[in-house]
Design a protein around this motif. Structure first.
Motif, PDB file in Angstrom:
ATOM      1  N   ALA A  39       1.386  -2.693  -7.883  1.00 34.41           N
ATOM      2  CA  ALA A  39       2.405  -2.731  -6.827  1.00 34.41           C
ATOM      3  C   ALA A  39       2.787  -4.159  -6.438  1.00 34.41           C
ATOM      4  CB  ALA A  39       1.906  -1.966  -5.599  1.00 34.41           C
ATOM      5  N   ASP A 115       3.683   2.711   0.542  1.00 35.29           N
ATOM      6  CA  ASP A 115       4.372   3.501  -0.479  1.00 35.29           C
ATOM      7  C   ASP A 115       5.513   4.329   0.115  1.00 35.29           C
ATOM      8  OD1 ASP A 115       3.078   5.439   0.930  1.00 35.29           O
ATOM      9  OD2 ASP A 115       1.888   6.211  -0.746  1.00 35.29           O
ATOM     10  N   ALA A 135       8.760   2.059  -3.849  1.00 35.33           N
ATOM     11  CA  ALA A 135       8.206   3.406  -3.660  1.00 35.33           C
ATOM     12  C   ALA A 135       8.215   4.198  -4.971  1.00 35.33           C
ATOM     13  CB  ALA A 135       8.997   4.149  -2.585  1.00 35.33           C
ATOM     14  N   PHE A 139       4.754   3.631  -7.072  1.00 37.42           N
ATOM     15  CA  PHE A 139       3.980   4.766  -6.564  1.00 37.42           C
ATOM     16  C   PHE A 139       4.510   6.120  -7.028  1.00 37.42           C
ATOM     17  CE2 PHE A 139       3.493   1.309  -3.401  1.00 37.42           C
ATOM     18  CZ  PHE A 139       2.124   1.129  -3.506  1.00 37.42           C
TER      19      PHE A 139
END
Length: 389
Positions: A39, A115, A135, A139
């Motif tokens: 991330a 997220d 996002a 994720f």
DNA sequence: AAGTCGGGGAT
DNA sequence: ATCCCAGACTT
């Protein structure tokens, strides 16, 4: 409209998994389909990719992650070092926002990147697009994204002939991007939509014969791919003239040059530059007056040297006569610059007297690379160093 | 809704 | 030379 969205996302996913580029912020090529990237890598890359092409970003991304391997290291970094790594990439508020974003995530989320789109959108530098990108890409959340690529792809798929820069059209595109989302594999789907726009469904000369979804494409069916979306009308750019003074002195056999810091807002905010003058505004530095000078070319040519001489004296006391050593043009989106660069040697042994609100500093030529400089000043610094060598 | 904010890739 | 690029933010 796209008839059967079921087959659409299957076609796109299959194409993406067979044709995707190997990019450093993505999951490695060998990994299982559906493997999600780190991330933090997504956060950094998305900040750098705003209004910037992939090929430009790659080397910056590598250096940035080497210098700041974790979000904690980025949050602890000073702003100048972050700007220095961003030097040359442009839109420098992105760098300051990214650092502030890392600090907020460390302070509020324990260093864990959120997220949820709504949480992400609260963070500095993260808007509608970047929130959806993090996002979905990092994720696999079911969030839509609309970037420049997706705008073009959906406009062509749907045969939208109106201008996608208009607000109602943009809102419609976001709705369509959401409606197209599959239930699973959102990360690869969104990546695929952008990848298609970047490599196949290009602004000029799209490679429709290679397109996995041309059967879904209204513009292709109508033979109007080249007309959609409509191109933007060009606006004339103003020319700004600047006189750049490299004021030199020698301290213990080391050559130093005077630099000044730009204001904390506006273009190149917080970065450093050689003393820069607007010749139409003899006593002011470039930080405040950005207006076009009414001075014509010939009087500037003859006048630049006089301006250089006067201002150099004002700042550093008595100096040698200015020597012109470089002409440089620099093109930005909404304006052009013409720089005329001079060297002068300070003779008096007094400290520099600033003509701008910000700080001034004497630095050795070798240390210039420690400071974030606007691109034109990077080029001037290179020429200066070569001359003095 | 319109301006501002950089620099480079592709054509 | 021109348009565009995995946009965000301010006015």
């Amino acid at each position: 409209m796209i008839g059967r969205t079921q087959t659409f996302h299957k076609r796109l996913l299959q194409w993406y998994r067979a044709n995707r580029r190997d990019l450093p912020w993505r999951a490695p090529m060998g990994s299982q389909p559906g493997t999600l990237p780190d991330a933090y890598s997504v956060l950094v890359s998305e900040a750098m990719l705003q209004q910037t092409q992939v090929a430009t970003v790659i080397p910056y991304f590598q250096r940035f992650l080497q210098a700041f391997p974790t979000i904690h290291r980025l949050a602890a970094a000073d702003e100048q070092s972050v700007l220095r790594l961003w030097q040359g990439l442009g839109y420098y508020s992105r760098a300051r926002n990214l650092r502030a974003c890392a600090q907020a995530i460390v302070a509020q989320q324990g260093g864990k990147i959120p997220d949820a789109v709504e949480t992400l959108k609260q963070l500095p530098g993260i808007g509608r697009y970047t929130a959806g990108a993090i996002a979905s890409l990092a994720f696999n959340k079911r969030a839509a994204i609309v970037d420049g690529n997706v705008v073009r792809v959906i406009c062509r798929l749907d045969g939208i002939k109106s201008d996608p820069r208009q607000r109602p059209v943009i809102d419609h595109l976001w709705q369509r991007a959401a409606a197209l989302l599959p239930r699973d594999n959102v990360a690869d789907f969104n990546s695929g939509l952008m990848e298609l726009g970047a490599t196949v469904c290009t602004p000029l000369k799209p490679r429709c014969e290679q397109c996995p979804v041309r059967k879904n494409c209204a513009a292709f069916a109508l033979g109007k791919v080249d007309l959609i979306p409509p191109r933007k009308e060009a606006k004339p750019t103003k020319l700004n003239r600047r006189v750049v003074l490299c004021i030199l002195r020698t301290v213990r056999r080391t050559t130093e040059v005077l630099i000044e810091q730009r204001p904390a807002t506006g273009r190149w905010a917080g970065m450093w530059q050689f003393v820069t003058l607007d010749p139409g505004n003899h006593t002011k530095s470039a930080g405040s007056g950005e207006a076009d000078s009414a001075t014509d070319l010939s009087s500037l040519r003859s006048g630049a040297e006089g301006v250089a001489k006067n201002v150099a004296a004002k700042i550093a006391g008595s100096t040698t006569p200015p020597t012109h050593f470089m002409s440089l043009r620099h093109q930005l989106t909404h304006r052009r610059y013409a720089f005329e660069a001079f060297t002068v040697h300070a003779l008096a042994r007094r400290s520099a007297k600033s003509t701008i609100p910000g700080e001034m500093r004497w630095v050795s030529i070798d240390r210039l690379s420690d400071y974030p400089l606007p691109k034109p000043h990077v080029l001037i610094a290179a020429k200066l160093a070569a001359q003095l060598a």
